[in-house]
Scaffold this motif. Structure first.
Motif, PDB file in Angstrom:
ATOM      1  N   ASN A   9       0.836  -1.199   0.000  1.00 25.90           N
ATOM      2  CA  ASN A   9       0.000   0.000   0.000  1.00 25.90           C
ATOM      3  C   ASN A   9       0.872   1.249   0.000  1.00 25.90           C
ATOM      4  OD1 ASN A   9      -2.686  -1.144   0.202  1.00 25.90           O
ATOM      5  ND2 ASN A   9      -2.109  -1.810   2.255  1.00 25.90           N
ATOM      6  N   MET A 108     -12.410  -8.149  -2.857  1.00 29.66           N
ATOM      7  CA  MET A 108     -11.295  -8.771  -2.148  1.00 29.66           C
ATOM      8  C   MET A 108     -10.892 -10.116  -2.745  1.00 29.66           C
ATOM      9  SD  MET A 108     -12.441  -7.892   1.777  1.00 29.66           S
ATOM     10  CE  MET A 108     -11.362  -9.194   2.406  1.00 29.66           C
ATOM     11  N   ASN A 127      -4.742  -8.545   0.334  1.00 26.32           N
ATOM     12  CA  ASN A 127      -5.515  -7.436  -0.234  1.00 26.32           C
ATOM     13  C   ASN A 127      -4.902  -6.098   0.139  1.00 26.32           C
ATOM     14  OD1 ASN A 127      -8.273  -8.756  -1.238  1.00 26.32           O
ATOM     15  ND2 ASN A 127      -7.692  -9.746   0.692  1.00 26.32           N
ATOM     16  N   ASN A 128      -4.988  -5.153  -0.792  1.00 28.80           N
ATOM     17  CA  ASN A 128      -4.536  -3.808  -0.464  1.00 28.80           C
ATOM     18  C   ASN A 128      -5.712  -2.986   0.060  1.00 28.80           C
ATOM     19  OD1 ASN A 128      -6.039  -2.952  -2.689  1.00 28.80           O
ATOM     20  ND2 ASN A 128      -4.255  -2.690  -4.008  1.00 28.80           N
ATOM     21  N   ARG A 129      -5.446  -1.729   0.357  1.00 29.39           N
ATOM     22  CA  ARG A 129      -6.450  -0.895   1.013  1.00 29.39           C
ATOM     23  C   ARG A 129      -7.608  -0.524   0.091  1.00 29.39           C
ATOM     24  NH1 ARG A 129      -5.875   4.367  -0.622  1.00 29.39           N
ATOM     25  NH2 ARG A 129      -3.929   4.877  -1.697  1.00 29.39           N
ATOM     26  N   ALA A 197      -7.967  -3.878   9.090  1.00 30.86           N
ATOM     27  CA  ALA A 197      -6.965  -4.610   8.299  1.00 30.86           C
ATOM     28  C   ALA A 197      -6.469  -5.838   9.064  1.00 30.86           C
ATOM     29  CB  ALA A 197      -5.804  -3.689   7.940  1.00 30.86           C
ATOM     30  N   PHE A 202      -5.280  -8.557   4.931  1.00 37.36           N
ATOM     31  CA  PHE A 202      -4.929  -7.255   4.377  1.00 37.36           C
ATOM     32  C   PHE A 202      -3.449  -6.961   4.607  1.00 37.36           C
ATOM     33  CE2 PHE A 202      -9.477  -6.801   5.210  1.00 37.36           C
ATOM     34  CZ  PHE A 202      -9.922  -6.186   4.044  1.00 37.36           C
TER      35      PHE A 202
END
Length: 459
Positions: A9, A108, A127-129, A197, A202
Protein backbone atom coordinates in the motif's frame (compact mmCIF):
# COMPACT_ATOMS: atom_id res chain seq x y z
CA UNK A 1 10.24 -14.78 -3.64
CA UNK A 2 7.38 -14.31 -1.20
CA UNK A 3 8.23 -10.62 -0.77
CA UNK A 4 7.87 -10.21 -4.51
CA UNK A 5 4.30 -11.50 -4.29
CA UNK A 6 3.22 -9.18 -1.48
CA UNK A 7 0.58 -6.49 -1.90
CA UNK A 8 2.01 -3.07 -1.00
CA UNK A 9 0.00 0.00 0.00
CA UNK A 10 1.22 3.47 -0.85
CA UNK A 11 1.05 6.10 1.95
CA UNK A 12 -2.42 7.58 2.31
CA UNK A 13 -1.54 10.86 4.04
CA UNK A 14 -0.08 14.00 2.47
CA UNK A 15 2.23 16.50 4.11
CA UNK A 16 0.96 19.71 5.67
CA UNK A 17 3.90 22.10 5.69
CA UNK A 18 2.07 24.84 7.54
CA UNK A 19 2.17 22.87 10.75
CA UNK A 20 -0.76 21.77 12.89
CA UNK A 21 -0.55 22.50 16.63
CA UNK A 22 -1.12 19.25 18.48
CA UNK A 23 -3.58 20.82 20.88
CA UNK A 24 -5.74 22.58 18.30
CA UNK A 25 -8.96 20.62 18.79
CA UNK A 26 -12.49 21.97 18.73
CA UNK A 27 -14.41 21.52 21.98
CA UNK A 28 -17.18 18.99 21.49
CA UNK A 29 -20.60 19.51 23.05
CA UNK A 30 -20.57 16.34 25.14
CA UNK A 31 -23.64 17.11 27.22
CA UNK A 32 -27.21 17.31 25.95
CA UNK A 33 -29.33 18.81 28.71
CA UNK A 34 -27.58 17.12 31.66
CA UNK A 35 -27.04 13.69 30.10
CA UNK A 36 -24.13 12.06 28.23
CA UNK A 37 -23.82 8.68 26.49
CA UNK A 38 -20.61 7.26 25.07
CA UNK A 39 -20.44 4.04 23.04
CA UNK A 40 -17.54 1.76 22.14
CA UNK A 41 -17.88 -0.83 19.36
CA UNK A 42 -15.57 -3.84 19.32
CA UNK A 43 -14.06 -5.63 16.35
CA UNK A 44 -15.38 -8.74 14.63
CA UNK A 45 -16.09 -8.01 10.97
CA UNK A 46 -19.72 -7.66 9.89
CA UNK A 47 -20.74 -9.51 13.05
CA UNK A 48 -19.41 -6.52 15.04
CA UNK A 49 -20.98 -4.00 12.66
CA UNK A 50 -24.35 -5.71 13.07
CA UNK A 51 -24.06 -6.02 16.84
CA UNK A 52 -23.22 -2.33 17.30
CA UNK A 53 -26.11 -1.43 14.99
CA UNK A 54 -28.46 -3.53 17.11
CA UNK A 55 -27.35 -1.66 20.23
CA UNK A 56 -28.02 1.68 18.53
CA UNK A 57 -31.47 0.49 17.47
CA UNK A 58 -32.31 -0.41 21.08
CA UNK A 59 -31.13 3.02 22.22
CA UNK A 60 -33.35 4.53 19.56
CA UNK A 61 -36.34 2.54 20.82
CA UNK A 62 -35.80 4.10 24.25
CA UNK A 63 -35.39 7.64 22.92
CA UNK A 64 -31.71 7.87 23.90
CA UNK A 65 -29.89 8.56 20.63
CA UNK A 66 -29.99 12.33 21.17
CA UNK A 67 -27.68 11.84 24.16
CA UNK A 68 -25.01 9.87 22.26
CA UNK A 69 -22.11 12.30 21.93
CA UNK A 70 -19.17 9.89 21.57
CA UNK A 71 -18.61 6.74 19.51
CA UNK A 72 -15.37 4.76 19.39
CA UNK A 73 -14.90 1.95 16.89
CA UNK A 74 -12.40 -0.79 16.18
CA UNK A 75 -12.24 -3.04 13.11
CA UNK A 76 -15.80 -4.08 12.18
CA UNK A 77 -17.13 -1.77 14.88
CA UNK A 78 -15.33 1.15 13.25
CA UNK A 79 -17.66 0.87 10.24
CA UNK A 80 -20.69 1.58 12.41
CA UNK A 81 -18.82 4.25 14.39
CA UNK A 82 -17.72 6.10 11.25
CA UNK A 83 -21.15 5.87 9.64
CA UNK A 84 -23.02 6.96 12.77
CA UNK A 85 -20.55 9.77 13.41
CA UNK A 86 -21.08 10.93 9.83
CA UNK A 87 -24.86 10.65 9.57
CA UNK A 88 -26.17 10.64 13.14
CA UNK A 89 -29.48 8.95 14.03
CA UNK A 90 -31.06 9.68 10.65
CA UNK A 91 -28.57 7.42 8.88
CA UNK A 92 -29.50 4.26 10.77
CA UNK A 93 -32.66 3.64 8.76
CA UNK A 94 -30.86 2.31 5.69
CA UNK A 95 -27.70 0.90 7.27
CA UNK A 96 -28.81 -2.74 7.25
CA UNK A 97 -29.85 -2.71 3.59
CA UNK A 98 -27.00 -0.61 2.20
CA UNK A 99 -24.17 -2.23 4.15
CA UNK A 100 -24.84 -5.05 6.61
CA UNK A 101 -26.46 -7.49 4.18
CA UNK A 102 -24.20 -6.54 1.28
CA UNK A 103 -21.01 -8.28 0.14
CA UNK A 104 -18.23 -6.08 1.56
CA UNK A 105 -15.72 -8.63 0.23
CA UNK A 106 -16.81 -7.82 -3.32
CA UNK A 107 -13.39 -6.58 -4.43
CA UNK A 108 -11.30 -8.77 -2.15
CA UNK A 109 -9.11 -11.76 -2.90
CA UNK A 110 -10.39 -14.11 -0.22
CA UNK A 111 -10.33 -17.67 -1.51
CA UNK A 112 -7.84 -19.64 0.65
CA UNK A 113 -7.82 -22.43 -1.92
CA UNK A 114 -6.28 -20.06 -4.45
CA UNK A 115 -2.47 -20.44 -4.25
CA UNK A 116 -1.97 -16.80 -5.25
CA UNK A 117 -4.17 -15.59 -2.38
CA UNK A 118 -2.38 -17.87 0.09
CA UNK A 119 1.08 -16.74 -0.99
CA UNK A 120 0.12 -13.07 -0.87
CA UNK A 121 -1.35 -13.55 2.60
CA UNK A 122 1.78 -15.23 3.95
CA UNK A 123 4.02 -12.60 2.33
CA UNK A 124 2.26 -9.68 4.00
CA UNK A 125 -1.39 -9.57 3.04
CA UNK A 126 -3.68 -10.74 0.26
CA UNK A 127 -5.51 -7.44 -0.23
CA UNK A 128 -4.54 -3.81 -0.46
CA UNK A 129 -6.45 -0.90 1.01
CA UNK A 130 -8.45 -0.13 -2.14
CA UNK A 131 -10.67 -3.21 -1.87
CA UNK A 132 -12.59 -2.61 1.36
CA UNK A 133 -12.19 1.19 1.31
CA UNK A 134 -13.56 1.27 -2.22
CA UNK A 135 -16.64 -0.68 -1.16
CA UNK A 136 -17.25 1.63 1.81
CA UNK A 137 -17.12 4.72 -0.38
CA UNK A 138 -19.47 3.18 -2.93
CA UNK A 139 -22.07 2.18 -0.34
CA UNK A 140 -22.18 4.26 2.85
CA UNK A 141 -19.30 6.72 3.27
CA UNK A 142 -19.47 8.37 -0.17
CA UNK A 143 -15.89 9.71 -0.10
CA UNK A 144 -16.49 11.60 3.14
CA UNK A 145 -13.46 12.92 5.03
CA UNK A 146 -12.82 13.51 8.72
CA UNK A 147 -13.82 17.13 8.16
CA UNK A 148 -17.36 15.90 7.45
CA UNK A 149 -17.65 14.40 10.94
CA UNK A 150 -18.01 17.86 12.43
CA UNK A 151 -21.49 18.24 10.93
CA UNK A 152 -23.22 15.98 13.47
CA UNK A 153 -21.26 17.14 16.53
CA UNK A 154 -20.66 13.50 17.55
CA UNK A 155 -17.10 12.84 18.68
CA UNK A 156 -15.89 9.88 16.60
CA UNK A 157 -12.78 7.82 17.34
CA UNK A 158 -11.43 5.35 14.77
CA UNK A 159 -8.69 3.07 16.09
CA UNK A 160 -6.04 0.93 14.39
CA UNK A 161 -2.79 -0.71 15.58
CA UNK A 162 0.74 0.60 15.02
CA UNK A 163 2.51 -2.72 14.55
CA UNK A 164 6.05 -1.34 14.97
CA UNK A 165 5.33 0.47 18.25
CA UNK A 166 2.89 -2.26 19.40
CA UNK A 167 0.42 0.42 20.40
CA UNK A 168 -3.07 1.56 19.44
CA UNK A 169 -3.12 4.15 16.68
CA UNK A 170 -5.69 6.92 17.09
CA UNK A 171 -6.96 8.76 14.04
CA UNK A 172 -6.83 12.06 15.90
CA UNK A 173 -5.51 15.58 15.21
CA UNK A 174 -2.66 14.98 17.69
CA UNK A 175 -1.48 11.85 15.91
CA UNK A 176 -1.59 13.44 12.48
CA UNK A 177 0.12 16.59 13.73
CA UNK A 178 3.09 14.40 14.70
CA UNK A 179 3.03 13.05 11.14
CA UNK A 180 2.92 16.60 9.72
CA UNK A 181 -0.44 15.78 8.15
CA UNK A 182 -3.95 17.19 8.26
CA UNK A 183 -6.47 14.59 9.47
CA UNK A 184 -9.45 16.58 8.17
CA UNK A 185 -8.40 15.80 4.58
CA UNK A 186 -8.19 12.01 5.08
CA UNK A 187 -11.09 9.93 3.71
CA UNK A 188 -13.01 8.11 6.44
CA UNK A 189 -12.91 4.94 4.36
CA UNK A 190 -9.10 4.86 4.59
CA UNK A 191 -9.19 5.02 8.40
CA UNK A 192 -11.84 2.30 8.62
CA UNK A 193 -9.85 0.12 6.19
CA UNK A 194 -6.82 0.51 8.48
CA UNK A 195 -8.88 -0.27 11.57
CA UNK A 196 -10.23 -3.45 9.93
CA UNK A 197 -6.97 -4.61 8.30
CA UNK A 198 -6.93 -8.14 9.73
CA UNK A 199 -3.42 -9.67 9.52
CA UNK A 200 -2.79 -11.86 6.44
CA UNK A 201 -6.10 -10.85 4.87
CA UNK A 202 -4.93 -7.25 4.38
CA UNK A 203 -1.52 -5.72 3.88
CA UNK A 204 -0.69 -3.04 6.45
CA UNK A 205 -2.09 0.39 5.67
CA UNK A 206 0.80 2.84 5.32
CA UNK A 207 1.25 6.42 6.53
CA UNK A 208 4.34 8.50 5.85
CA UNK A 209 5.99 10.33 8.72
CA UNK A 210 6.67 13.71 7.14
CA UNK A 211 9.27 15.95 8.75
CA UNK A 212 8.80 19.22 6.88
CA UNK A 213 6.44 21.11 9.18
CA UNK A 214 6.57 23.34 12.22
CA UNK A 215 5.46 20.72 14.73
CA UNK A 216 4.79 21.70 18.32
CA UNK A 217 4.38 18.96 20.88
CA UNK A 218 1.04 19.35 22.72
CA UNK A 219 1.24 20.38 26.36
CA UNK A 220 -0.62 17.31 27.59
CA UNK A 221 2.02 15.02 26.05
CA UNK A 222 4.82 16.85 27.84
CA UNK A 223 2.89 16.63 31.11
CA UNK A 224 2.10 12.92 30.65
CA UNK A 225 5.77 12.12 30.00
CA UNK A 226 6.72 13.58 33.39
CA UNK A 227 3.73 12.22 35.29
CA UNK A 228 4.44 8.94 37.12
CA UNK A 229 0.69 8.40 37.52
CA UNK A 230 0.04 8.44 33.76
CA UNK A 231 -1.28 5.12 32.47
CA UNK A 232 1.08 2.78 30.65
CA UNK A 233 -1.17 2.99 27.59
CA UNK A 234 -0.89 6.77 27.54
CA UNK A 235 2.89 6.67 27.95
CA UNK A 236 3.16 4.14 25.12
CA UNK A 237 1.03 6.36 22.91
CA UNK A 238 3.27 9.31 23.75
CA UNK A 239 6.38 7.32 22.83
CA UNK A 240 4.78 6.40 19.51
CA UNK A 241 4.19 10.09 18.72
CA UNK A 242 7.81 10.81 19.58
CA UNK A 243 8.98 8.06 17.23
CA UNK A 244 7.09 9.68 14.35
CA UNK A 245 9.28 12.76 14.77
CA UNK A 246 12.49 10.71 14.53
CA UNK A 247 13.17 9.63 10.92
CA UNK A 248 15.86 7.22 12.09
CA UNK A 249 13.09 5.24 13.82
CA UNK A 250 9.96 5.71 11.74
CA UNK A 251 9.73 6.72 8.13
CA UNK A 252 6.52 4.81 7.43
CA UNK A 253 3.85 3.89 9.97
CA UNK A 254 2.32 0.45 9.30
CA UNK A 255 -1.24 -0.04 10.52
CA UNK A 256 -3.26 -3.21 11.07
CA UNK A 257 -6.52 -4.19 12.75
CA UNK A 258 -7.17 -2.06 15.82
CA UNK A 259 -8.49 -5.06 17.73
CA UNK A 260 -4.96 -6.48 18.00
CA UNK A 261 -4.00 -3.85 20.60
CA UNK A 262 -7.23 -2.27 21.88
CA UNK A 263 -10.50 -3.95 20.96
CA UNK A 264 -12.70 -1.20 22.41
CA UNK A 265 -10.70 1.91 21.54
CA UNK A 266 -10.27 2.82 25.22
CA UNK A 267 -6.90 4.50 24.68
CA UNK A 268 -8.76 7.47 23.24
CA UNK A 269 -10.34 8.03 26.65
CA UNK A 270 -6.93 8.16 28.37
CA UNK A 271 -5.72 10.65 25.79
CA UNK A 272 -8.85 12.80 26.11
CA UNK A 273 -8.46 12.91 29.90
CA UNK A 274 -4.73 13.71 29.73
CA UNK A 275 -5.34 16.39 27.12
CA UNK A 276 -7.62 18.35 29.44
CA UNK A 277 -5.06 18.48 32.31
CA UNK A 278 -7.84 19.05 34.86
CA UNK A 279 -10.31 17.04 36.93
CA UNK A 280 -13.35 17.42 34.69
CA UNK A 281 -12.04 17.09 31.10
CA UNK A 282 -12.82 16.29 28.38
CA UNK A 283 -15.93 18.20 29.51
CA UNK A 284 -15.80 21.96 29.65
CA UNK A 285 -16.30 23.53 33.08
CA UNK A 286 -19.83 24.60 32.12
CA UNK A 287 -20.71 21.10 30.94
CA UNK A 288 -19.20 19.59 34.10
CA UNK A 289 -21.48 21.52 36.45
CA UNK A 290 -24.55 20.65 34.37
CA UNK A 291 -23.82 16.93 34.12
CA UNK A 292 -26.09 14.59 36.08
CA UNK A 293 -26.19 11.27 34.24
CA UNK A 294 -23.48 9.49 32.26
CA UNK A 295 -23.46 6.09 30.57
CA UNK A 296 -20.73 4.28 28.66
CA UNK A 297 -21.81 1.13 26.87
CA UNK A 298 -19.47 -1.29 25.16
CA UNK A 299 -20.73 -3.51 22.34
CA UNK A 300 -18.67 -6.70 22.58
CA UNK A 301 -19.39 -8.82 19.53
CA UNK A 302 -17.15 -11.63 20.73
CA UNK A 303 -14.52 -13.61 18.84
CA UNK A 304 -15.30 -16.44 16.47
CA UNK A 305 -14.68 -19.77 18.20
CA UNK A 306 -13.31 -22.72 16.25
CA UNK A 307 -12.73 -26.02 18.06
CA UNK A 308 -12.06 -28.14 14.96
CA UNK A 309 -8.30 -28.39 15.46
CA UNK A 310 -8.68 -29.13 19.19
CA UNK A 311 -10.20 -32.52 18.35
CA UNK A 312 -6.90 -33.94 17.06
CA UNK A 313 -3.27 -34.02 18.13
CA UNK A 314 -1.98 -32.26 15.02
CA UNK A 315 -2.22 -28.51 14.43
CA UNK A 316 -2.81 -25.75 14.22
CA UNK A 317 -0.21 -24.88 11.64
CA UNK A 318 0.53 -22.38 8.89
CA UNK A 319 -2.24 -19.88 8.21
CA UNK A 320 -4.50 -21.53 10.78
CA UNK A 321 -1.87 -20.94 13.47
CA UNK A 322 -1.42 -17.30 12.45
CA UNK A 323 -5.17 -16.71 12.54
CA UNK A 324 -5.41 -18.38 15.96
CA UNK A 325 -2.66 -16.14 17.33
CA UNK A 326 -4.40 -13.02 15.98
CA UNK A 327 -7.76 -14.09 17.45
CA UNK A 328 -6.13 -14.86 20.82
CA UNK A 329 -4.58 -11.39 20.88
CA UNK A 330 -7.94 -9.81 20.10
CA UNK A 331 -9.69 -11.85 22.76
CA UNK A 332 -7.16 -10.74 25.37
CA UNK A 333 -7.46 -7.10 24.23
CA UNK A 334 -11.24 -7.38 24.62
CA UNK A 335 -11.08 -8.61 28.22
CA UNK A 336 -8.46 -6.10 29.31
CA UNK A 337 -10.07 -3.25 27.39
CA UNK A 338 -13.32 -3.25 29.33
CA UNK A 339 -11.54 -3.43 32.70
CA UNK A 340 -9.37 -0.46 31.72
CA UNK A 341 -12.41 1.50 30.56
CA UNK A 342 -14.34 0.87 33.75
CA UNK A 343 -11.44 1.77 36.05
CA UNK A 344 -10.63 4.91 34.05
CA UNK A 345 -14.23 6.10 34.14
CA UNK A 346 -14.62 5.34 37.85
CA UNK A 347 -11.58 7.53 38.55
CA UNK A 348 -12.91 10.27 36.27
CA UNK A 349 -16.26 10.18 38.06
CA UNK A 350 -14.55 10.52 41.43
CA UNK A 351 -12.41 13.41 40.19
CA UNK A 352 -15.44 15.13 38.70
CA UNK A 353 -17.46 14.95 41.93
CA UNK A 354 -14.51 16.21 43.99
CA UNK A 355 -14.03 19.13 41.63
CA UNK A 356 -17.71 20.06 41.67
CA UNK A 357 -17.93 19.95 45.46
CA UNK A 358 -14.80 22.10 45.83
CA UNK A 359 -16.17 24.85 43.58
CA UNK A 360 -17.02 28.14 45.35
CA UNK A 361 -20.71 28.92 45.05
CA UNK A 362 -20.15 32.15 43.10
CA UNK A 363 -18.28 30.13 40.47
CA UNK A 364 -21.09 27.55 40.37
CA UNK A 365 -23.62 30.32 39.81
CA UNK A 366 -21.46 31.83 37.07
CA UNK A 367 -21.19 28.51 35.22
CA UNK A 368 -24.78 27.32 35.72
CA UNK A 369 -26.54 30.67 35.68
CA UNK A 370 -28.30 29.73 38.92
CA UNK A 371 -27.83 27.85 42.19
CA UNK A 372 -31.34 26.47 42.03
CA UNK A 373 -31.23 22.73 42.72
CA UNK A 374 -27.43 22.59 42.77
CA UNK A 375 -26.25 19.23 44.13
CA UNK A 376 -22.54 18.74 43.68
CA UNK A 377 -22.65 14.96 44.21
CA UNK A 378 -25.62 14.29 41.96
CA UNK A 379 -23.61 12.76 39.13
CA UNK A 380 -24.32 9.10 38.41
CA UNK A 381 -22.12 7.01 36.15
CA UNK A 382 -23.11 3.72 34.49
CA UNK A 383 -20.56 1.55 32.65
CA UNK A 384 -21.83 -1.61 30.98
CA UNK A 385 -20.71 -4.28 28.54
CA UNK A 386 -23.31 -5.66 26.15
CA UNK A 387 -22.27 -9.13 25.04
CA UNK A 388 -23.53 -12.66 24.35
CA UNK A 389 -23.43 -13.86 27.97
CA UNK A 390 -27.05 -13.18 29.08
CA UNK A 391 -28.56 -14.74 25.97
CA UNK A 392 -30.05 -18.27 25.79
CA UNK A 393 -27.41 -20.96 25.32
CA UNK A 394 -28.71 -22.08 21.92
CA UNK A 395 -28.58 -18.50 20.68
CA UNK A 396 -25.05 -18.03 22.05
CA UNK A 397 -23.85 -21.15 20.26
CA UNK A 398 -25.15 -19.83 16.95
CA UNK A 399 -23.57 -16.42 17.56
CA UNK A 400 -20.13 -17.88 18.25
CA UNK A 401 -20.37 -19.71 14.95
CA UNK A 402 -20.80 -16.45 13.03
CA UNK A 403 -17.44 -15.96 11.29
CA UNK A 404 -15.33 -12.83 11.38
CA UNK A 405 -16.00 -11.93 7.77
CA UNK A 406 -17.10 -8.87 5.82
CA UNK A 407 -19.85 -10.86 4.18
CA UNK A 408 -22.56 -12.74 6.08
CA UNK A 409 -25.83 -14.43 5.16
CA UNK A 410 -28.83 -12.23 5.83
CA UNK A 411 -30.16 -14.58 8.51
CA UNK A 412 -26.91 -14.33 10.47
CA UNK A 413 -26.96 -10.53 10.26
CA UNK A 414 -30.50 -10.46 11.63
CA UNK A 415 -29.58 -12.95 14.36
CA UNK A 416 -26.75 -10.70 15.54
CA UNK A 417 -28.91 -7.56 15.42
CA UNK A 418 -31.63 -9.28 17.44
CA UNK A 419 -29.05 -10.56 19.94
CA UNK A 420 -27.66 -7.05 20.47
CA UNK A 421 -31.09 -5.58 21.09
CA UNK A 422 -32.03 -8.36 23.50
CA UNK A 423 -28.72 -8.19 25.38
CA UNK A 424 -28.96 -4.39 25.67
CA UNK A 425 -32.47 -4.67 27.12
CA UNK A 426 -31.19 -7.14 29.72
CA UNK A 427 -28.10 -5.17 30.66
CA UNK A 428 -28.19 -4.10 34.32
CA UNK A 429 -26.27 -0.86 33.79
CA UNK A 430 -28.47 0.12 30.88
CA UNK A 431 -31.61 -0.43 32.95
CA UNK A 432 -30.12 1.41 35.92
CA UNK A 433 -29.41 4.36 33.65
CA UNK A 434 -32.98 4.35 32.33
CA UNK A 435 -34.36 4.36 35.86
CA UNK A 436 -32.01 7.15 36.91
CA UNK A 437 -33.28 9.40 34.11
CA UNK A 438 -36.76 9.20 35.61
CA UNK A 439 -35.56 10.06 39.10
CA UNK A 440 -34.77 13.58 40.26
CA UNK A 441 -33.85 12.53 43.79
CA UNK A 442 -30.46 13.84 44.98
CA UNK A 443 -27.67 11.51 46.05
CA UNK A 444 -27.94 10.60 49.73
CA UNK A 445 -25.80 12.90 51.85
CA UNK A 446 -25.23 15.36 49.04
CA UNK A 447 -24.83 19.06 49.59
CA UNK A 448 -28.02 20.46 48.12
CA UNK A 449 -28.62 24.19 47.79
CA UNK A 450 -32.05 25.59 46.97
CA UNK A 451 -32.17 29.34 47.54
CA UNK A 452 -35.55 31.00 47.79
CA UNK A 453 -34.70 33.36 44.97
CA UNK A 454 -31.77 33.54 42.59
CA UNK A 455 -30.78 35.91 39.89
CA UNK A 456 -29.32 34.22 36.79
CA UNK A 457 -25.83 35.39 35.95
CA UNK A 458 -25.08 36.04 32.29
CA UNK A 459 -21.88 34.40 31.05
Amino acid sequence: MLAGCSVVNEPINVTSRGGIPGGAVTQTTYVVDDVFIGLAFSGGGTRASSFSYGMLEELRANGLLKYVRLVSGVSGGSVTAAYYGLTGPKGLKGYRETYLIQDAEKYMANNPANPSVLIKGISGGANNRTTFARFLDETILKNATFADLKKTGIETWINASDVANNTPFLFSPETFAALCSDLTKLPLSEAVAASAAFPLVFSPIVLESHQDCNYREPDWLTAARNNPEATSALRAYGRALESYRDPSKVKYVKLLDGAVTDNFGTTGLSVARAKSQNDYGPLSAKQAVKMRRMMFLVANAGVQQDYDWTQKIEGPGGVELAMSIANSSMGAATRVGFDVLRLSLDQWHSDLVDWRCALPLPEVQKLRGSLEGWDCQDVKLFVGEVNFDPLPSDMRDKLYEVPTRLRLPEEQVDLVISAARQSTRQNAEFNGFLRSLKSAEPVEGARRITPKKTTPVQN
